[in-house]
Design a protein around this motif. Structure first.
Motif, PDB file in Angstrom:
ATOM      1  N   GLU A 529       0.846  -1.206   0.000  1.00 15.27           N
ATOM      2  CA  GLU A 529       0.000   0.000   0.000  1.00 15.27           C
ATOM      3  C   GLU A 529       0.874   1.246   0.000  1.00 15.27           C
ATOM      4  O   GLU A 529       2.071   1.196   0.280  1.00 15.27           O
ATOM      5  CB  GLU A 529      -0.911   0.004   1.222  1.00 15.27           C
ATOM      6  CG  GLU A 529      -0.156   0.040   2.531  1.00 15.27           C
ATOM      7  CD  GLU A 529      -1.089   0.012   3.737  1.00 15.27           C
ATOM      8  OE1 GLU A 529      -2.256   0.391   3.572  1.00 15.27           O
ATOM      9  OE2 GLU A 529      -0.631  -0.388   4.814  1.00 15.27           O
ATOM     10  N   THR A 534      -4.376   9.293   1.435  1.00 15.35           N
ATOM     11  CA  THR A 534      -5.553   9.973   1.978  1.00 15.35           C
ATOM     12  C   THR A 534      -5.402  11.489   1.938  1.00 15.35           C
ATOM     13  O   THR A 534      -6.383  12.215   2.112  1.00 15.35           O
ATOM     14  CB  THR A 534      -5.810   9.518   3.424  1.00 15.35           C
ATOM     15  OG1 THR A 534      -4.645   9.752   4.218  1.00 15.35           O
ATOM     16  CG2 THR A 534      -6.158   8.037   3.455  1.00 15.35           C
ATOM     17  N   GLU A 535      -4.133  11.985   1.751  1.00 14.91           N
ATOM     18  CA  GLU A 535      -3.899  13.425   1.688  1.00 14.91           C
ATOM     19  C   GLU A 535      -4.235  13.981   0.312  1.00 14.91           C
ATOM     20  O   GLU A 535      -4.209  15.199   0.126  1.00 14.91           O
ATOM     21  CB  GLU A 535      -2.429  13.724   2.008  1.00 14.91           C
ATOM     22  CG  GLU A 535      -1.937  13.201   3.348  1.00 14.91           C
ATOM     23  CD  GLU A 535      -2.647  13.871   4.502  1.00 14.91           C
ATOM     24  OE1 GLU A 535      -3.005  15.069   4.362  1.00 14.91           O
ATOM     25  OE2 GLU A 535      -2.869  13.219   5.527  1.00 14.91           O
ATOM     26  N   GLN A 537      -6.537  14.157  -3.472  1.00 11.40           N
ATOM     27  CA  GLN A 537      -7.907  14.140  -3.986  1.00 11.40           C
ATOM     28  C   GLN A 537      -8.009  13.108  -5.112  1.00 11.40           C
ATOM     29  O   GLN A 537      -7.284  13.207  -6.105  1.00 11.40           O
ATOM     30  CB  GLN A 537      -8.300  15.529  -4.507  1.00 11.40           C
ATOM     31  CG  GLN A 537      -9.718  15.570  -5.055  1.00 11.40           C
ATOM     32  CD  GLN A 537     -10.113  16.966  -5.556  1.00 11.40           C
ATOM     33  OE1 GLN A 537      -9.375  17.929  -5.368  1.00 11.40           O
ATOM     34  NE2 GLN A 537     -11.269  17.045  -6.190  1.00 11.40           N
ATOM     35  N   GLU A 556      -9.185   5.072  -3.575  1.00 12.86           N
ATOM     36  CA  GLU A 556      -9.622   5.372  -2.216  1.00 12.86           C
ATOM     37  C   GLU A 556     -10.471   4.245  -1.637  1.00 12.86           C
ATOM     38  O   GLU A 556     -10.527   4.060  -0.414  1.00 12.86           O
ATOM     39  CB  GLU A 556     -10.414   6.684  -2.204  1.00 12.86           C
ATOM     40  CG  GLU A 556      -9.570   7.916  -2.491  1.00 12.86           C
ATOM     41  CD  GLU A 556     -10.416   9.182  -2.513  1.00 12.86           C
ATOM     42  OE1 GLU A 556     -10.100  10.119  -1.757  1.00 12.86           O
ATOM     43  OE2 GLU A 556     -11.395   9.211  -3.278  1.00 12.86           O
ATOM     44  N   ASN A 557     -11.126   3.478  -2.490  1.00 13.70           N
ATOM     45  CA  ASN A 557     -11.994   2.405  -2.024  1.00 13.70           C
ATOM     46  C   ASN A 557     -11.227   1.099  -1.809  1.00 13.70           C
ATOM     47  O   ASN A 557     -11.672   0.223  -1.066  1.00 13.70           O
ATOM     48  CB  ASN A 557     -13.129   2.185  -3.030  1.00 13.70           C
ATOM     49  CG  ASN A 557     -13.999   3.419  -3.173  1.00 13.70           C
ATOM     50  OD1 ASN A 557     -14.324   4.066  -2.171  1.00 13.70           O
ATOM     51  ND2 ASN A 557     -14.372   3.753  -4.415  1.00 13.70           N
ATOM     52  N   MET A 559      -7.316   0.375  -1.133  1.00 10.44           N
ATOM     53  CA  MET A 559      -6.029   1.016  -0.992  1.00 10.44           C
ATOM     54  C   MET A 559      -4.889   0.032  -0.826  1.00 10.44           C
ATOM     55  O   MET A 559      -3.783   0.405  -0.424  1.00 10.44           O
ATOM     56  CB  MET A 559      -6.055   1.982   0.192  1.00 10.44           C
ATOM     57  CG  MET A 559      -7.123   3.064   0.049  1.00 10.44           C
ATOM     58  SD  MET A 559      -7.096   4.286   1.363  1.00 10.44           S
ATOM     59  CE  MET A 559      -5.528   5.081   1.020  1.00 10.44           C
ATOM     60  N   TYR A 581      -3.529  11.938  -9.408  1.00  8.65           N
ATOM     61  CA  TYR A 581      -4.486  12.559  -8.491  1.00  8.65           C
ATOM     62  C   TYR A 581      -4.999  13.844  -9.118  1.00  8.65           C
ATOM     63  O   TYR A 581      -4.477  14.323 -10.134  1.00  8.65           O
ATOM     64  CB  TYR A 581      -3.827  12.833  -7.135  1.00  8.65           C
ATOM     65  CG  TYR A 581      -2.657  13.797  -7.211  1.00  8.65           C
ATOM     66  CD1 TYR A 581      -2.826  15.160  -6.960  1.00  8.65           C
ATOM     67  CD2 TYR A 581      -1.383  13.333  -7.549  1.00  8.65           C
ATOM     68  CE1 TYR A 581      -1.755  16.026  -7.049  1.00  8.65           C
ATOM     69  CE2 TYR A 581      -0.315  14.187  -7.629  1.00  8.65           C
ATOM     70  CZ  TYR A 581      -0.494  15.545  -7.378  1.00  8.65           C
ATOM     71  OH  TYR A 581       0.557  16.409  -7.469  1.00  8.65           O
TER      72      TYR A 581
END
Length: 602
Positions: A529, A534-535, A537, A556-557, A559, A581
């Motif tokens: 991973e 998470t930082e 978008q 995001e779903n 990871m 991103y």
């Protein structure tokens, strides 16, 4: 103003006539002196040893072949009549070596240690030693001791000693505040027992009144000795006589009970004339000084510097009184001022002339208040160099031939600019070399990210040579491109050219990920991973094999990646990934400078 008469002075008396009676080689016979007493003479031999075989007395040391402190000595004594500051100057030929010691005592058999003493060898060829202030204006002279604070009624003995065995004689001048507050009785004249009083020092063209008034006198006869013995002055039979010539004078007072005889020395000194002194302008360099003694020859004219001394003052009053002499090495400020000249007789400083002055102008030397190193950016055609805030009245000349304060330059090189400030008839010039360098705009070549997952190191690299500073996230600039303890996430790195040739910024992504993982079901490193997603978008990570085949996707779903493709375990080898991103402008971008490979181990 020229003056040839009594005046309140800081220098009150000096030797005038070579009268042998004014020298005593022994303390017990010290010559009494007071205000307005002429003091001079040579010192030959030392009589009796006043130090009883001692080898030291203060700074004085045994130095003669006879094993004594004294060599060729003269002793004087005086009593103060006022309280304040006392000093004195002992004048002599600059080729000779004289020393002194001053004792506060009224008993020659109990001199004690001297309160002021000077034993230097005159390697500086000085013409004066003493206490207080060198009359030539020389600052910090080793031949001078500190001023002496005195009280009224104190008794002093002064030893003047010659060590050079070249003996042209010496003279003594007194100075200090007690001669300003008590010009006529700073020193007690009652210690000199004489009907006609103490010897008298005067200036040429003065008239000195001698008074021999005695009760019950029936006749007065006056005599004069100019070196051939006393001769009667015909027709002078009054109690008082006015004299205008240097000589020894004697009076015979006839009384019913017997005749009284009294002698007195009267010495007239030549009064100087100050010649015209031209105005002076000099180039003022900060911290530098002007040597006022350069003007001495003008002021003296044909008069001998061995007979007269020149001093300079900032006001006519100071020049008239001999106060506040300007230092020989005179430090001033930009502008003009009037300098007043005083010439005093070395034989008698009461004979002086303060009738001349001159204008003294300090012209400022040009200074470089503009850059002497200039950088021309490689993407700019030209730049301006020189004095962009020129001073009024200054002229400019460039090595290119230009005469303007500034010029535009188009290439690297050295350009010389001569600036001239011309005032009061004096041109003060200084040449400055201005070097122009080519400076390239900064470029970010690479960014090394040492991804330690939680706190990471970031290093900004460039292959452009220049003077750069570095910033992270618009923070303070630093000289190094290395940043420590950088949190995961998106960051802005910036390189700025210190020479004003621009800056460059880039967005980087700092993420952490394991360098390897082992999906063997033991519960340790079973999945791979990226820390820090998470930082971001809408982050998406694409995993590839070495041929570029897409093997998996992380978002995001989901990871994590388990090391499989279509449900099958993949072999142990290296794999690559790409992170994208949505940036601050709403565009999907790929994270740059991310070390995007890892290993799968089974």
């Amino acid at each position: 103003m020229r003056k040839c008469g009594p005046l309140i002075l800081t220098l009150l008396f000096i030797g005038l006539l070579g009268v042998s009676a004014q020298i005593s080689p022994d303390c017990s016979g010290a010559i009494p002196i007071c205000t307005n007493t002429p003091v001079n003479g040579g010192a030959y031999d030392y009589g009796d040893d006043d130090f009883n075989g001692d080898t030291k007395s203060g700074c004085l040391e045994q130095s003669t072949m006879a094993g004594t402190i004294e060599s060729n000595s003269g002793w004087y004594r005086f009593t103060t009549m006022a309280s304040g500051q006392l000093g004195f100057n002992i004048g002599f030929d600059s080729s000779e070596d004289w020393d002194f010691a001053l004792y506060r005592t009224n008993d020659c058999s109990n001199l004690g240690d001297p309160i002021r003493c000077n034993f230097f060898d005159n390697s500086e060829s000085s013409s004066f030693i003493g206490v207080g202030e060198d009359p030539t204006g020389m600052a910090n002279s080793i031949q001078y001791e500190d001023w002496l604070d005195v009280n009224a009624g104190e008794n002093y003995y002064l030893l003047v000693n010659n060590y050079s065995n070249n003996n042209s004689g010496f003279s003594i001048q007194f100075s200090g505040s007690i001669f300003e507050t008590n010009p006529y009785d700073a020193l007690d004249c009652s210690i000199i027992s004489n009907l006609l009083g103490p010897p008298v020092a005067a200036c040429e063209n003065d008239t000195v009144a001698l008074d021999a008034t005695t009760p019950n006198a029936t006749l007065y006869n006056w005599f004069m000795d100019t070196g051939i013995g006393y001769q009667q002055i015909v027709g002078e039979n009054s109690p008082m006589i006015n004299v205008t010539a240097s000589a020894m004078y004697r009076v015979e007072v006839v009384t019913p009970t017997g005749n009284i005889y009294s002698d007195v020395q009267v010495a007239f000194s030549m009064a100087p004339i100050t010649f015209m002194v031209t105005d002076e302008a000099y180039c003022l360099v900060e911290g530098d000084s002007f040597d006022l003694s350069q003007k001495n020859n003008e002021a003296l004219g044909s008069q001998s510097p061995s007979e007269f001394i020149v001093s300079y003052h900032s006001s006519l009053s100071d020049a008239m009184n001999g106060f506040n002499k300007l230092p020989e090495q005179y430090t001033t400020t930009v502008g003009t001022e009037t300098i007043y000249v005083r010439i005093s007789s070395l034989a008698n400083p009461k004979c002086f002339d303060a009738s001349r002055q001159f204008e003294f102008a300090s012209v400022e030397m040009p200074i470089a208040d503009f850059p002497l190193e200039v950088f021309l950016c490689d993407d700019i055609v030209s730049t301006s160099i020189g004095d962009d805030t020129p001073s009024a009245g200054y002229t400019y000349f460039w090595s290119t031939g230009a005469i303007t304060p500034t010029i535009d330059v188009y290439e690297a090189g050295t350009y010389d600019l001569t600036i001239t400030n011309e005032q009061f008839g004096r041109a003060c010039s200084e040449t400055f070399s201005i070097t122009v360098y080519i400076s390239k705009a900064p470029v970010i070549t690479d960014v090394l990210i040492d991804d330690l997952q939680q706190y990471n190191n970031v290093t900004i690299l460039t292959d452009v040579e220049g003077d750069f500073e570095y910033s992270l996230d618009d923070g303070e600039y630093q000289s190094s491109g290395n940043f420590e303890d950088v949190l995961p996430g998106e960051h802005i790195v910036t390189i700025n050219d210190l020479n004003g040739c621009g800056s460059v910024s880039e967005s980087i992504m700092v993420v952490g990920f394991p360098k390897y993982f082992s999906p063997n079901g033991d519960g340790v490193n079973d999945r791979w991973e990226i820390v820090g997603m998470t930082e971001l978008q809408d982050p998406i990570v694409f995993v590839f094999d070495k041929f570029g085949k897409l093997l998996g996707q992380i978002d995001e779903n989901n990871m994590e990646w388990d090391g499989t493709y279509n449900g099958k375990q993949l072999p142990s080898t290296d794999y690559w990934f790409k992170l994208t991103y949505i940036d601050s402008e709403g565009q999907r971008v790929e994270a740059k400078y991310v070390e995007n490979h890892f290993s799968l181990r089974r």
